[in-house]
Design an enzyme around this catalytic site. Structure first.
Site, short mmCIF file in Angstrom:
data_model
loop_
_atom_site.label_atom_id
_atom_site.label_comp_id
_atom_site.label_asym_id
_atom_site.label_seq_id
_atom_site.Cartn_x
_atom_site.Cartn_y
_atom_site.Cartn_z
N GLN A 149 13.80 -20.84 -90.94
CA GLN A 149 12.43 -20.56 -90.47
C GLN A 149 11.47 -20.18 -91.60
O GLN A 149 10.31 -20.58 -91.59
CB GLN A 149 12.48 -19.44 -89.42
CG GLN A 149 11.12 -19.09 -88.82
CD GLN A 149 11.23 -17.99 -87.77
OE1 GLN A 149 11.64 -18.24 -86.64
NE2 GLN A 149 10.88 -16.78 -88.13
N GLU A 191 2.26 -19.15 -89.81
CA GLU A 191 1.99 -17.99 -90.67
C GLU A 191 1.36 -18.39 -91.99
O GLU A 191 1.34 -17.60 -92.94
CB GLU A 191 3.30 -17.22 -90.92
CG GLU A 191 3.91 -16.70 -89.63
CD GLU A 191 5.18 -15.89 -89.85
OE1 GLU A 191 5.69 -15.85 -90.99
OE2 GLU A 191 5.67 -15.30 -88.87
N ASP A 227 14.29 -16.02 -94.07
CA ASP A 227 14.54 -15.60 -92.69
C ASP A 227 15.14 -16.81 -91.99
O ASP A 227 14.44 -17.79 -91.73
CB ASP A 227 13.24 -15.14 -92.01
CG ASP A 227 13.50 -14.71 -90.56
OD1 ASP A 227 14.66 -14.76 -90.11
OD2 ASP A 227 12.52 -14.34 -89.87
N GLU A 268 17.23 -12.44 -93.92
CA GLU A 268 16.95 -11.91 -92.58
C GLU A 268 17.62 -12.79 -91.53
O GLU A 268 17.62 -14.02 -91.65
CB GLU A 268 15.42 -11.88 -92.37
CG GLU A 268 14.98 -11.30 -91.03
CD GLU A 268 13.46 -11.30 -90.91
OE1 GLU A 268 12.75 -11.04 -91.90
OE2 GLU A 268 12.97 -11.61 -89.80
N ASP A 293 16.45 -8.50 -87.67
CA ASP A 293 15.21 -8.60 -86.88
C ASP A 293 15.60 -8.74 -85.41
O ASP A 293 15.63 -7.75 -84.67
CB ASP A 293 14.40 -9.79 -87.41
CG ASP A 293 13.19 -10.15 -86.55
OD1 ASP A 293 12.83 -9.35 -85.68
OD2 ASP A 293 12.60 -11.23 -86.76
N LYS A 318 9.07 -4.09 -86.23
CA LYS A 318 7.92 -4.73 -85.60
C LYS A 318 7.54 -3.83 -84.42
O LYS A 318 8.25 -3.81 -83.40
CB LYS A 318 8.31 -6.11 -85.07
CG LYS A 318 8.60 -7.15 -86.14
CD LYS A 318 9.22 -8.38 -85.49
CE LYS A 318 9.22 -9.60 -86.39
NZ LYS A 318 10.07 -10.69 -85.84
N SER A 348 4.33 -13.84 -85.80
CA SER A 348 3.73 -15.14 -86.14
C SER A 348 2.37 -15.30 -85.46
O SER A 348 1.47 -15.94 -86.00
CB SER A 348 4.67 -16.28 -85.77
OG SER A 348 5.19 -16.11 -84.47
C1 2PG Z 1 10.12 -13.27 -87.64
C2 2PG Z 1 8.68 -13.31 -87.22
C3 2PG Z 1 7.69 -13.01 -88.28
P1 2PG Z 1 7.99 -14.16 -84.88
O1 2PG Z 1 10.97 -13.99 -87.10
O2 2PG Z 1 10.48 -12.45 -88.48
O3 2PG Z 1 7.82 -13.82 -89.42
O4 2PG Z 1 8.37 -14.39 -86.44
O5 2PG Z 1 6.82 -13.25 -84.85
O6 2PG Z 1 7.71 -15.53 -84.37
O7 2PG Z 1 9.20 -13.53 -84.24
MG MG Z 2 12.64 -12.82 -88.26
#
Ligand code: 2PG
Ligand code: MG
Length: 404
Positions: A149, A191, A227, A268, A293, A318, A348
């Site tokens: 990703q 992003e 990631d 990640e 994450d 987050k 994102s």
């Molecule tokens: C991630 C995020 C941010 P999303 O996977 O770490 O880069 O993506 O907000 O789509 O979960």
């Molecule tokens: Mg992530």
């Protein structure tokens, strides 16, 4: 600083999706915040409520919060949890909860006439995080591009935050030229990272060239990270890549080989969100940051489980994954108390809300994941440039633990 009014409105995020903005007015101040949204969403994240329910949800929150002291963040966050009544905010929505919770904190800071990072972190908050910049991306953020990703860069040799941002931008610009030199059409993903129809191997190779060029030109050391967002590749049995399928053991071997070959500083979500044992095995094999994450979702219960088995050594934070500032703080504290590093992250789907810039300084986080270009990403970086200027003796956070 008594709360006199709380309002919510629907606004748009960087993907054009509708999201919630909260505003809080106190007797002596004001704060507003907007909820971001993910595309690769962990299944244990706080659930977002449909924004069309705004009148009903806003009324509930407003009725409970008016008259309270905005400086009682913990009390207000527990009231948000009570109004909701579920574990994952599936009633009033994590989007309404986080926007309100952050707006309360901002209104309290504003009432005191101090910046948010000082309000949350205290007067000794003076270290800036390194920006973890997404420069090539695919997966759920740009289908058709790479399987991994995000290909990320960390300008570890930068001496100031400003220099760090400049370095990441230079890598991003250099990549554009290298793609064009190689007759590759490049577009941008959600992003602002380059989306290109190339294999992951080719992306690593071109990124390595871009990093080498930038380091030759600037003298600033830049390290690579990824990631994998492995939950999006996992079909329940295997990780499905465009030209390969890997079972869990193969995946661990593959990622550890990448770590070695590209001297990765940051990995990640290398395994899917329920594979604590796989995370632990990989963590013991590599000596870089292994960050959770989707597996942790900023949730203390899940982080606790990770600590017990040695899954990862770094936590992605987050705020909208968990729904309140208090819960976010508790996740950071638990991680820190157990020797985990901390990375504050955007989603994102973002807006110009810059709360995470302040949280990164308040929580002394090692990295801030924000993207490199695009108004909603740059809003976070520019706020940190301002914070760096505001601080009497700003310092970059120490990454010594991770640098050999
Ligand atoms: C991630 C995020 C941010 P999303 O996977 O770490 O880069 O993506 O907000 O789509 O979960
Ligand atoms: Mg992530």
């Amino acid at each position: 600083m008594i709360i006199e009014e709380v309002c919510h409105r629907i606004v748009f995020d960087s993907r054009g999706n509708e999201t919630v903005e909260a505003e809080v007015f106190t007797t002596s101040g004001y704060g507003s915040a907007i909820a971001p949204a993910g595309a690769s969403v962990g299944k244990n994240e706080a659930v977002s409520a449909d924004v069309t329910r705004l009148p009903e949800i806003s009324k509930k929150i407003r009725e409970e919060l008016i008259g309270l002291d905005a400086s009682d963040q913990e009390g207000i966050d527990s009231i948000l949890r009570e109004i909701d009544g579920t574990d994952n905010f599936s009633n009033i929505g994590g989007n309404f909860a986080i926007a309100t919770s952050l707006a309360v904190a901002k209104s309290a800071a504003n009432s005191l006439g101090i910046p948010l990072f000082t309000y949350i972190g205290g007067c000794f908050s003076s270290t800036l995080p390194y920006p973890l910049g997404n420069v090539i991306g695919g997966g759920a953020h740009a289908p058709g591009s790479t399987d991994i990703q995000e290909f990320l860069v960390i300008p570890v040799g930068a001496e100031t935050f400003f220099e760090a941002v400049k370095t990441n931008v230079l890598v991003h610009k250099t990549l554009k030229r290298l793609f064009s030199d190689n007759n590759l059409f490049s577009a941008k993903g959600d992003e602002g990272a380059w989306a290109v129809q190339i294999t992951d191997d080719r992306a690593f190779e071109i990124l390595q060239n871009a990093i080498d060029e930038v380091t030759d030109e600037t003298g600033v050391e830049v390290r690579m990270g990824i990631d994998v967002a492995a939950s999006t590749l996992w079909n329940g049995e295997e990780y499905v890549y465009r030209n390969a399928r890997r079972n869990s053991e193969d995946q661990i071997t593959y990622i550890s080989e990448l770590a070695e070959r590209y001297n990765l500083l940051y990995i990640e979500d290398p395994l899917h969100e329920d594979d604590y044992d796989g995370f632990a095995e990989l963590t013991s094999m590599v000596d870089c940051m292994v960050c959770g994450d989707d597996i942790f979702t900023t949730n203390t219960e899940r982080i606790k489980k990770g600590i017990e088995v040695g899954a990862g050594n770094t936590v992605l934070i987050k705020p909208n994954q968990i729904g309140t500032l208090t819960d976010t703080f508790q996740a950071v504290k638990l991680a820190r108390d157990n020797g985990y590093s901390v990375v504050i992250s955007h989603r994102s789907g973002e807006t110009t809300d810059d709360s995470i810039s302040h949280l990164s300084v308040a929580f002394n986080s090692e990295l801030i994941k924000t993207g490199v270009v695009g108004g909603e990403r740059v809003a976070k970086l520019n706020e940190l440039v301002r914070i760096e200027e505001m601080l009497e003796s700003p310092e970059m956070v120490s990454l010594d633990r991770w640098l050999k």
